[in-house]
Design a protein around this motif. Structure first.
Motif, PDB file in Angstrom:
ATOM      1  N   LEU A 111       0.829  -1.200   0.000  1.00 17.77           N
ATOM      2  CA  LEU A 111       0.000   0.000   0.000  1.00 17.77           C
ATOM      3  C   LEU A 111       0.872   1.263   0.000  1.00 17.77           C
ATOM      4  CD1 LEU A 111      -2.962   0.885   0.109  1.00 17.77           C
ATOM      5  CD2 LEU A 111      -2.808   0.879   2.621  1.00 17.77           C
ATOM      6  N   GLY A 112       1.883   1.254   0.874  1.00 14.81           N
ATOM      7  CA  GLY A 112       2.777   2.418   0.960  1.00 14.81           C
ATOM      8  C   GLY A 112       3.454   2.688  -0.381  1.00 14.81           C
ATOM      9  N   LEU A 113       3.970   1.618  -1.011  1.00 21.08           N
ATOM     10  CA  LEU A 113       4.695   1.809  -2.273  1.00 21.08           C
ATOM     11  C   LEU A 113       3.736   2.198  -3.395  1.00 21.08           C
ATOM     12  CD1 LEU A 113       7.252  -1.153  -2.060  1.00 21.08           C
ATOM     13  CD2 LEU A 113       7.709   1.279  -1.705  1.00 21.08           C
ATOM     14  N   LYS A 114       2.549   1.603  -3.350  1.00 19.53           N
ATOM     15  CA  LYS A 114       1.565   1.921  -4.404  1.00 19.53           C
ATOM     16  C   LYS A 114       1.156   3.394  -4.346  1.00 19.53           C
ATOM     17  CE  LYS A 114      -2.956   0.473  -6.079  1.00 19.53           C
ATOM     18  NZ  LYS A 114      -2.635   0.370  -7.488  1.00 19.53           N
ATOM     19  N   LEU A 115       0.932   3.870  -3.111  1.00 19.31           N
ATOM     20  CA  LEU A 115       0.472   5.254  -2.964  1.00 19.31           C
ATOM     21  C   LEU A 115       1.639   6.226  -2.805  1.00 19.31           C
ATOM     22  CD1 LEU A 115      -2.517   4.633  -0.495  1.00 19.31           C
ATOM     23  CD2 LEU A 115      -2.554   4.756  -2.993  1.00 19.31           C
ATOM     24  N   ASP A 116       2.855   5.672  -2.808  1.00 19.01           N
ATOM     25  CA  ASP A 116       4.060   6.467  -2.563  1.00 19.01           C
ATOM     26  C   ASP A 116       3.921   7.293  -1.288  1.00 19.01           C
ATOM     27  OD1 ASP A 116       6.555   7.424  -2.901  1.00 19.01           O
ATOM     28  OD2 ASP A 116       6.067   8.867  -4.481  1.00 19.01           O
ATOM     29  N   LEU A 149      -0.209   6.312   6.267  1.00 20.89           N
ATOM     30  CA  LEU A 149      -1.333   5.609   5.639  1.00 20.89           C
ATOM     31  C   LEU A 149      -2.596   5.790   6.480  1.00 20.89           C
ATOM     32  CD1 LEU A 149       0.554   2.359   4.582  1.00 20.89           C
ATOM     33  CD2 LEU A 149      -0.258   4.192   3.065  1.00 20.89           C
ATOM     34  N   THR A 150      -3.728   6.009   5.821  1.00 19.38           N
ATOM     35  CA  THR A 150      -4.961   6.322   6.550  1.00 19.38           C
ATOM     36  C   THR A 150      -5.995   5.195   6.439  1.00 19.38           C
ATOM     37  OG1 THR A 150      -5.965   7.273   4.597  1.00 19.38           O
ATOM     38  CG2 THR A 150      -4.688   8.772   5.988  1.00 19.38           C
ATOM     39  N   ASP A 151      -7.066   5.341   7.241  1.00 19.05           N
ATOM     40  CA  ASP A 151      -8.182   4.388   7.177  1.00 19.05           C
ATOM     41  C   ASP A 151      -8.710   4.272   5.756  1.00 19.05           C
ATOM     42  OD1 ASP A 151      -8.332   5.512  10.098  1.00 19.05           O
ATOM     43  OD2 ASP A 151      -9.429   3.588  10.055  1.00 19.05           O
ATOM     44  N   ARG A 152      -8.847   5.428   5.121  1.00 20.37           N
ATOM     45  CA  ARG A 152      -9.423   5.387   3.775  1.00 20.37           C
ATOM     46  C   ARG A 152      -8.500   4.618   2.814  1.00 20.37           C
ATOM     47  NH1 ARG A 152     -11.133  10.471   0.249  1.00 20.37           N
ATOM     48  NH2 ARG A 152     -12.853  10.613   1.708  1.00 20.37           N
ATOM     49  N   TYR A 161      12.941   1.570   1.117  1.00 18.50           N
ATOM     50  CA  TYR A 161      12.957   1.840   2.565  1.00 18.50           C
ATOM     51  C   TYR A 161      12.722   3.336   2.801  1.00 18.50           C
ATOM     52  CZ  TYR A 161      14.246  -2.594   4.804  1.00 18.50           C
ATOM     53  OH  TYR A 161      14.218  -3.865   5.314  1.00 18.50           O
ATOM     54  N   ASP A 162      13.365   4.133   1.974  1.00 16.94           N
ATOM     55  CA  ASP A 162      13.228   5.578   2.105  1.00 16.94           C
ATOM     56  C   ASP A 162      11.784   6.001   1.825  1.00 16.94           C
ATOM     57  OD1 ASP A 162      13.875   8.240   2.297  1.00 16.94           O
ATOM     58  OD2 ASP A 162      14.459   8.396   0.199  1.00 16.94           O
ATOM     59  N   GLN A 163      11.234   5.464   0.742  1.00 15.33           N
ATOM     60  CA  GLN A 163       9.849   5.790   0.351  1.00 15.33           C
ATOM     61  C   GLN A 163       8.860   5.469   1.468  1.00 15.33           C
ATOM     62  OE1 GLN A 163       9.614   3.681  -3.404  1.00 15.33           O
ATOM     63  NE2 GLN A 163       7.787   4.851  -3.954  1.00 15.33           N
ATOM     64  N   LEU A 164       9.153   4.398   2.222  1.00  8.29           N
ATOM     65  CA  LEU A 164       8.229   3.969   3.276  1.00  8.29           C
ATOM     66  C   LEU A 164       8.441   4.761   4.567  1.00  8.29           C
ATOM     67  CD1 LEU A 164       8.281   0.123   2.632  1.00  8.29           C
ATOM     68  CD2 LEU A 164       6.415   1.718   2.152  1.00  8.29           C
ATOM     69  N   GLY A 165       9.344   5.743   4.506  1.00  9.70           N
ATOM     70  CA  GLY A 165       9.542   6.611   5.662  1.00  9.70           C
ATOM     71  C   GLY A 165      10.562   6.063   6.641  1.00  9.70           C
ATOM     72  N   LEU A 166      11.346   5.078   6.215  1.00  2.00           N
ATOM     73  CA  LEU A 166      12.422   4.574   7.085  1.00  2.00           C
ATOM     74  C   LEU A 166      13.669   5.417   6.745  1.00  2.00           C
ATOM     75  CD1 LEU A 166      11.012   1.234   6.211  1.00  2.00           C
ATOM     76  CD2 LEU A 166      11.502   1.688   8.603  1.00  2.00           C
ATOM     77  N   SER A 167      14.851   4.951   7.115  1.00  2.00           N
ATOM     78  CA  SER A 167      16.021   5.809   6.864  1.00  2.00           C
ATOM     79  C   SER A 167      16.412   5.820   5.395  1.00  2.00           C
ATOM     80  CB  SER A 167      17.209   5.290   7.669  1.00  2.00           C
ATOM     81  OG  SER A 167      16.811   5.081   8.985  1.00  2.00           O
TER      82      SER A 167
END
Ligand code: F6R
Length: 641
Positions: free
Chosen positions: A295-300, A306-309, A622-628
């Motif tokens: 989901l994170g990568l799909k929505l960048d 990431l939200t409920d919606r 990893y960066d895209q997902l908000g990690l380092s």
């Protein structure tokens, strides 16, 4: 035996989970299990026609995919008395310009891999004649069709699939009602098949093939595909629309066709890649991670945003309601954060509760198993360097000699060098002339002469030594195992035996490692990585009751061909720009594998380029997902035994 619970053939179309699939597809754990299943289907057909005292008309394919099916049929013949006396075969295709004596011809392939080992009558074997003159071809192709009909039509057609979507050699553009004819081979097909030829330029440009129409007239069809290199075309064929661009998609019009594939080839099917989009899932931690990173990568979007919606409109509402989006995001985020470590051998004097590796013992004995002599640096060169620099006792064990992957021109260069040196030193140099002759002899044989294999093995050995020395590994910690299963002198290898296992076992028992790294890269096109891993796993299983094994962990890395899915990663080792550069230097020591290597596949990039691109791509995710944010990363998955 089957990996998934594929429902009965009459049922699957009505199930939600299969709504994306237009072809009945059975997924097996591995190619061996799938091949045994198909061989049994064929054997059953043969036996049924024997009871009816009639002939069984069998359409056959060549290539890597059917090899284990032929092996199993030979086994059934030898040990269970399966007779092929009532079997009539028609092969799908043959290269135009090659004859039965050419080791790359499909006629040669069929005899050496199947017909020579069973009791089929030679007059019942039919393979298109690749040596016919052009003028005679149209008539010959008509006769081929008529002959199939004369025998009552094909009872069964076995198919592989090319990455162009071809069946037989019906490349994109082929018509659904095409018959046996001469065709032009697609560039990608010629690249894929180049491994059988010394020079990719030698792959024929034309072939004679049964048409799509010929294939569709068979009463029953099974298409087999193994390994993740086939995943994309399998998903397109099974889930996409019927189109000339993917000739295999015409199979959707047939009423008795099944795809038999392994996990690798299945990985891009919707029900496997994103099951939450097609059914209600039970949310295990693994599936939760898979869905959230998807989901994170799909929505960048970083995981924590990431939200409920986002969850709800992407088939993850049950996950959202079970645990709550906030908590799920935090859990998944923390999980991935903890996979990151600059200390692949464990960080001394630190709390290791949430680290991938133990802090103790601070100095570990490590074995890096490398199937070929360069997989160590290509796949985990940065981690390898860190382990050495962080003071661990690092051993490298090269499992095979890698001698099939050295080109003749490279081999000749080394022999001539040795000969000239011998001349300079006034030493005996006549033996080198024989070696030079052996190279030419090898070109006309399926099996490379032993002498040439020896030279090639030495070339690769020298390169591996050079790379290890660049990393300051003492020679005493570099082990060349030259496992016997690999030493066939051709791309098809022998099945591993206890001789292979005892070599690996002796090394492990001697070193008593705390950590083992091994290639878990099952997409290697010729299967050597899979065999090498299976040998290690069987040895570890044998050794598991020994005391040192309580303190031994196995980590799998992926090689040049394929990367782990993010959700599969359990340790991610960041690399600085400087470390990435040193890794490149180590890969460059493998000079015979540069500049268009023997087994390059369709990817023209050099191994170091592929490795860097992969390591950078994972760091970017990893960066895209908000990690380092790092320059690059190498990734590992732990194997629990
Ligand atoms: C072989 C044939 C081809 C192959 C296909 C897959 O007779 O007709 O369609 O089945 O190219 O090849 P492998 O199995 O080598 O991946």
């Amino acid at each position: 035996m089957r990996n998934d619970e594929t429902p009965d053939k009459n049922l699957w179309r009505s199930l939600e989970e299969y709504k994306h699939e237009h072809l009945y597809t059975q997924v097996f754990n591995n190619s061996l299990e799938g091949s045994v299943f198909v061989a049994n289907q064929i054997a059953e057909g043969i036996r049924n026609t024997q009871t009816l005292s009639r002939q069984y008309v069998l359409g056959l394919a060549t290539g890597n995919s059917p090899l284990k099916i032929y092996e199993e049929l030979i086994r059934l013949h030898r040990t269970e008395g399966l007779s092929f006396k009532n079997v009539v075969t028609f092969n799908l295709d043959e290269y135009y310009g090659l004859g039965p004596q050419d080791v790359q011809s499909y006629t040669y392939f069929m005899h050496s891999n199947f017909f020579d080992h069973i009791d089929i009558k030679s007059e019942n074997i039919h393979i298109p004649d690749g040596l016919l003159s052009r003028e005679l071809l149209p008539e010959y192709c008509l006769r081929y069709e008529e002959l199939i009909e004369k025998f009552g039509g094909l009872d069964f057609q076995l198919l592989g699939i090319g990455r162009t979507g071809h069946i037989g050699f019906n490349e994109p553009g082929s018509k659904h009602d095409s018959n046996t004819r001469m065709v032009n081979l697609d560039y990608l097909t010629r690249k894929d098949n180049a491994f059988a030829f010394d020079d990719p330029g030698e792959v024929p440009t034309k072939a004679i093939t049964m048409g799509v129409g010929t294939i569709l007239r068979a009463r029953k069809i099974i298409l087999v595909a193994w390994g993740s290199s086939k995943a994309e075309i399998v998903a397109q064929t099974v889930e996409g629309e019927v189109t000339y661009n993917v000739p295999a998609s015409f199979l959707q019009h047939h009423k008795d066709v099944s795809f038999v594939i392994d996990k690798g080839a299945a990985e891009l099917l919707t029900r496997i890649q994103t099951p939450w989009l097609v059914k209600d899932c039970s949310w295990t931690p693994e599936l939760t991670r898979k869905a959230v990173v998807w989901l994170g990568l799909k929505l960048d979007k970083p995981i924590l945003k990431l939200t409920d919606r986002d969850y709800n409109i992407h088939g993850m509402s049950t996950l959202a309601s079970e645990k709550g989006v906030y908590q799920t995001n935090i859990d998944v985020f923390k999980y991935f954060q903890r996979t990151i470590t600059g200390w692949p051998g464990g960080k001394p004097n630190e709390d290791d509760t949430n680290r991938p590796e133990r802090a103790k013992p601070a100095k570990k004995r490590v074995i890096i198993f490398s199937p070929h002599p360069d997989d160590d640096v290509i796949s985990m060169g940065g981690t390898f360097l860190r382990l050495v620099e962080q003071g661990h006792e690092v051993h490298v064990a090269y499992q095979t000699s890698g001698n099939t992957a050295v080109a003749d021109y490279e081999t000749l260069r080394f022999i001539e060098f040795a000969k000239d040196l011998a001349k300079e030193l006034h030493a005996e140099h006549l033996a080198y002339d024989q070696l030079i002759k052996d190279i030419s002899i090898g070109k006309s044989q399926e099996v490379t002469p032993k002498s040439i294999r020896k030279v090639r093995g030495l070339i690769r050995r020298g390169e591996a030594l050079s790379a290890c020395r660049y990393y300051n590994v003492p020679d005493s910690q570099i082990h060349f195992l030259d496992l016997p299963f690999y030493e066939t002198g051709r791309s098809k290898k022998n099945a591993p035996t206890t001789a292979d296992a005892s070599i690996v076992r002796a090394l492990i028992e001697d070193i008593q490692p705390h950590q083992i790294f091994a290639a878990g890269d099952l997409a290697d096109p010729h299967g050597t990585h899979e065999v090498c891993l299976n040998i290690i796993l069987s040895v570890l299983d044998d050794l598991k009751n020994q005391a040192f094994m309580d303190d031994c962990r196995l980590w799998l890395y992926r090689g040049a061909w394929h990367e782990y899915g993010l959700d599969e990663i359990e340790m991610a080792v960041p690399l600085s720009p400087d470390e990435l550069y040193k890794k490149r230097m180590a890969i460059w020591r493998h000079q015979s594998q540069k500049d268009g290597v023997v087994y390059q596949g369709d990817d023209h990039r050099e191994f170091w380029q592929r490795a860097e691109a992969r390591n950078r791509a994972i760091a970017k995710k990893y960066d895209q997902l908000g990690l380092s944010e790092y320059e690059a990363m190498e990734t590992f998955r732990r194997y629990y035994f």
